[in-house]
Each structure stands twice: as structure tokens, then as C-alpha cells.
Design a protein around this motif. Structure first.
Motif, mmCIF file in Angstrom:
data_model
loop_
_atom_site.group_PDB
_atom_site.id
_atom_site.type_symbol
_atom_site.label_atom_id
_atom_site.label_comp_id
_atom_site.label_asym_id
_atom_site.label_seq_id
_atom_site.Cartn_x
_atom_site.Cartn_y
_atom_site.Cartn_z
ATOM 1 N N SER A 280 -24.285 26.022 14.167
ATOM 2 C CA SER A 280 -22.992 25.411 13.740
ATOM 3 C C SER A 280 -22.854 26.932 12.675
ATOM 4 O O SER A 280 -21.395 26.961 12.582
ATOM 5 C CB SER A 280 -23.255 24.047 12.561
ATOM 6 O OG SER A 280 -23.265 23.112 13.327
ATOM 7 N N PRO B 100 -19.217 22.404 13.934
ATOM 8 C CA PRO B 100 -19.696 21.321 13.596
ATOM 9 C C PRO B 100 -20.472 20.702 14.823
ATOM 10 O O PRO B 100 -20.087 19.598 15.520
ATOM 11 C CB PRO B 100 -18.676 20.022 13.105
ATOM 12 C CG PRO B 100 -17.011 20.137 13.845
ATOM 13 C CD PRO B 100 -16.914 21.207 14.322
ATOM 14 N N LYS C 195 -23.579 19.022 16.094
ATOM 15 C CA LYS C 195 -24.534 17.812 16.270
ATOM 16 C C LYS C 195 -25.189 17.733 16.649
ATOM 17 O O LYS C 195 -25.167 17.087 17.487
ATOM 18 C CB LYS C 195 -23.392 17.041 14.640
ATOM 19 C CG LYS C 195 -24.731 15.909 14.479
ATOM 20 C CD LYS C 195 -25.392 16.103 13.521
ATOM 21 C CE LYS C 195 -26.099 14.736 12.853
ATOM 22 N NZ LYS C 195 -26.812 14.244 13.975
ATOM 23 N N THR D 244 -19.508 14.425 11.527
ATOM 24 C CA THR D 244 -19.480 15.937 11.275
ATOM 25 C C THR D 244 -18.199 16.675 11.800
ATOM 26 O O THR D 244 -18.305 17.131 10.849
ATOM 27 C CB THR D 244 -20.757 16.400 11.601
ATOM 28 O OG1 THR D 244 -20.887 16.443 13.129
ATOM 29 C CG2 THR D 244 -21.706 15.486 10.834
ATOM 30 N N ALA D 245 -17.345 16.008 12.495
ATOM 31 C CA ALA D 245 -16.250 16.974 13.132
ATOM 32 C C ALA D 245 -15.242 16.455 12.673
ATOM 33 O O ALA D 245 -14.122 16.396 12.428
ATOM 34 C CB ALA D 245 -16.059 16.765 14.518
ATOM 35 N N ARG E 253 -15.990 22.531 8.183
ATOM 36 C CA ARG E 253 -16.236 20.758 8.638
ATOM 37 C C ARG E 253 -18.293 21.138 9.374
ATOM 38 O O ARG E 253 -18.508 20.900 9.000
ATOM 39 C CB ARG E 253 -15.628 20.044 9.776
ATOM 40 C CG ARG E 253 -14.595 19.465 8.935
ATOM 41 C CD ARG E 253 -13.664 18.884 10.072
ATOM 42 N NE ARG E 253 -12.722 18.562 9.382
ATOM 43 C CZ ARG E 253 -11.715 17.974 9.894
ATOM 44 N NH1 ARG E 253 -11.487 17.944 11.658
ATOM 45 N NH2 ARG E 253 -10.463 17.327 9.011
ATOM 46 N N TRP E 254 -18.164 22.806 9.851
ATOM 47 C CA TRP E 254 -19.217 23.126 10.673
ATOM 48 C C TRP E 254 -20.499 23.348 9.683
ATOM 49 O O TRP E 254 -21.908 23.303 9.444
ATOM 50 C CB TRP E 254 -19.379 24.335 10.788
ATOM 51 C CG TRP E 254 -19.054 25.557 9.472
ATOM 52 C CD1 TRP E 254 -17.997 26.172 9.412
ATOM 53 C CD2 TRP E 254 -20.269 26.902 9.311
ATOM 54 N NE1 TRP E 254 -18.525 27.129 8.630
ATOM 55 C CE2 TRP E 254 -18.717 27.254 8.015
ATOM 56 C CE3 TRP E 254 -21.344 26.554 8.756
ATOM 57 C CZ2 TRP E 254 -19.911 28.065 7.142
ATOM 58 C CZ3 TRP E 254 -21.717 26.990 7.814
ATOM 59 C CH2 TRP E 254 -20.735 27.738 7.326
#
Length: 365
Positions: A34, A40, A42, A248-249, A260-261
Motif C-alpha cells: 500500500s 489501498p 488489503k 479500505t478502498a 485511502r492507501w
């Protein structure tokens, strides 16, 4: 995951070691990639892979043979990651289909708050009320507050006997791989297929649905390599997340797409901490009502569900294909050991090709 490891011969200590190393490896990979790509990314353990292990109980009672199969499956993922055609294929998944698949994945979990309010009202309703109030007054804090309250209620109501046998100290147990051709064929190949079809491909498609270009090669090579190393301590295969990728995105992580990362970085740190207390956390989670945990997750994912449904149905000509994708994915079916997310993509793609095809007009027409 713990049930899957036990089904293929892991002792309690080996299963706890597997949970520890899996949490740490997927946390480290979430952080490194990330930060490197500012996307983002995950990572999670293979949920369909864990279910597969439970289903294949009895194939082997020697955990070393299962570990050898984990290593083979991980190396196959690395090989696929080195194949550029896969990245091009994933990048070509149409946005309506990707969003409809995401909505189908999220839908059953987003029903959990309703189910929990009926089945465990004293635990669920206060959590839902707190989430609802803060969603209006302080939206950014609504989900964290719901999680904290759920934890407090669980700690206050769960029988204190859950601490019996819990060990706060991290412990890795080396497991020597024992290669058995039958076990490799029976476990490694299906594990590879369900991990790719049920997690990696949908995970990359979810990133696409939020407008990101997923670095597929780095994700597959990195997750495959760490999975192979982690298997030596009992770890299960790790892969791109599907369900939690949406957390997360999506906009809940940050209104700014370019920031968002940071969400999977925070998640990765949390996973590492969780891994260090794997036995403690496992004992607590096992003693907790699963429906309440699912309900909190469902509340957190409502925003992602709304966004996915809206985007999937945005273009009128693609709505029928998107609905087909949604229904197949939400059905939860498993065919040939492969989960509904993959088959949702297949059905949606076929429908889009069929409805998008136009018969050439004749001269008379």
C-alpha cells in the motif's frame, strides 16, 4: 481458519502458530504494498481455502503433508503473478459487473444487523442505535464507536471461562513439509483455484470498481512468496482481500481517494498486533456470538453496499447483466469447490456479452 488447520492434522499449538504467522504476513504485505503503490491493497487469509480444508478433512492427518500442499499452492500463485495476461484480464472486467459482484458479496453481511437485532437484541440494538446516532452527528466515528461498544458488551457478558488456557505469548512452531503426491493433488490444486477465483480475482475487481488500477503482479507474487514462507510455521495462504477490500478502498476510509492507501496500512498494523496475541484473541472470538461480530461488520459496509449498487445500475443497458451478477454472487452457491463471487463474474460476463451483441441489420431493414 483454525477449524481448517485442525482438520488437516494441526495441533492446537500449530494452529495458533499458523494464525500468528498468517496475521503477521498479511499485515506486513498490506503495509508494504500500500505504501509502495499508494493504492489501498488489503490482504487477508484465504477464507474459501480454510473452508476447503474443513471439507477435505480425512485426506491427511499429518500436518506436514498439508504444509507441503500449502507451499505448492503458494508457488502456483507466484507463477500466475509472473504471467502478465492475468493482469490484463482482470483490468478488462467491466465496471458494472465488478460493482454488482461487490454488492453481492456485501449483501448477506449487511443483513446481519437486522438478524442480530431479532436474535440477540440486548447486544445488537444498543450497537445499532449508537451507530445510527453518530451516523447523523459524527459520521466518521459511527463505525469505530459501534465496534468499541460491541467489544465492551461482549467483555461484560461472555463467560469469563474463555480465558482458560489462553496464552498471551507469541509462539511459532516450525512444521517440516512432507511431500505426498496424493495430498498435493487433493489439497494444493483446489486451494490454488479457490484462492484465485474466490479472493484474488474478486479482490482486484473490487479495486477496479472503486477506480483503482490494481498492481496484480506485485500482489500475487508478494502474497504467494510470503504464503510459502509462512506455511513452514503452519500459516494458511494469504491473498488479496475481497470483502474487507471494500472497507479500505471505499469513501468511508477517506473522502480523498489518494489517501485511502493509509487504511490498509492501519489495518496491517492491527493484524500484526492481533497476531502477537493470536491465542488470546482466538479464545475471546470463539466465546463471542458470531452474529454480533457480523452485525458490526455489516454496519461498517453499508456505505460500500450503497455505492456498489448505485454504480452497478448506473448504465441502463447493463442493468440486467449487473442484476444477474448480483443474484448469483449473493446466493452463496459453491460449484466445483469455487465460490459464488467467481460464478457471479462468469454469469454477468456471459449476460453482458449476450445482451450487448447486436444482430447485423439486413439491407431490407
Amino acid at each position: 481458519m483454525l477449524a481448517g488447520l485442525a482438520a488437516v492434522g494441526a495441533t492446537d499449538a500449530q494452529a495458533a502458530s499458523g494464525l500468528l504467522v498468517t496475521c503477521v504476513t498479511m499485515g506486513v504485505l498490506s503495509i508494504l504494498l500500500s505504501v509502495a503503490f499508494k493504492v489501498p491493497l488489503k490482504f487477508a487469509w484465504s477464507t474459501p481455502g480454510a473452508a476447503l480444508l474443513v471439507a477435505t478433512a480425512g485426506i491427511t492427518g499429518r500436518f506436514g503433508e498439508a504444509v507441503a500442499a500449502f507451499i505448492v499452492a503458494a508457488l502456483l500463485i507466484v507463477l500466475v503473478g509472473l504471467w502478465p495476461a492475468l493482469g490484463r484480464l482482470i483490468a478488462r472486467i467491466p465496471r458494472p459487473i465488478a460493482n454488482a459482484m461487490l454488492a453481492g458479496i456485501l449483501f448477506p453481511l449487511c443483513l446481519a444487523p437486522v438478524q442480530a437485532a431479532v436474535q440477540i437484541p440486548l447486544l445488537a440494538i444498543p450497537v445499532i442505535v449508537v451507530w445510527l446516532v453518530l451516523s447523523k452527528l459524527a459520521p466518521r466515528w459511527a463505525v469505530p464507536a459501534a465496534i468499541v461498544l460491541a467489544g465492551v458488551l461482549l467483555a461484560a457478558t461472555v463467560d469469563s471461562g474463555w480465558l482458560t488456557g489462553a496464552n498471551l505469548l507469541p509462539n511459532l512452531a516450525f512444521v517440516a513439509p512432507e511431500f505426498d503426491p496424493l495430498v498435493v493433488v487433493s489439497i494444493a490444486l483446489p486451494l490454488f483455484v479457490v484462492t484465485m477465483a474466490g479472493q484474488n480475482i474478486p479482490g482486484a475487481a473490487i479495486l477496479t470498481s472503486f477506480g483503482y488500477r490494481a498492481p496484480v503482479r506485485a500482489a500475487l507474487v508478494g502474497s504467494g512468496a510470503l504464503s510459502a514462507v509462512g506455511a513452514l510455521s503452519g500459516g494458511l495462504t494469504i491473498n488479496l482481500a475481497a470483502l474487507t477490500q471494500a472497507l479500505t478502498a471505499g469513501p468511508e476510509a477517506s473522502p480523498d481517494r489518494d489517501k485511502r492507501w493509509m487504511a490498509p496500512v492501519a489495518s496491517g498494523v492491527t493484524y500484526i498486533v492481533l497476531g502477537l496475541f493470536a491465542a488470546f484473541a482466538t479464545a475471546f472470538v470463539i466465546a463471542s456470538p458470531p452474529l454480533l461480530i457480523q452485525a458490526v461488520a455489516g454496519l461498517a459496509l453499508l456505505g460500500a453496499l450503497i455505492g456498489a449498487v448505485t454504480s452497478a445500475l448506473e448504465v441502463p443497458r447493463d442493468r440486467l447483466s449487473a442484476i444477474a451478477t448480483f443474484l448469483v454472487t449473493a446466493s452463496g452457491i459453491t460449484v466445483m469447490g469455487i465460490g459464488s463471487a467467481f460464478w457471479g463474474l462468469v454469469v454477468g460476463g456471459i449476460a453482458m456479452l449476450w445482451f450487448g451483441w447486436r444482430r447485423p441489420r439486413s439491407v431490407e431493414e
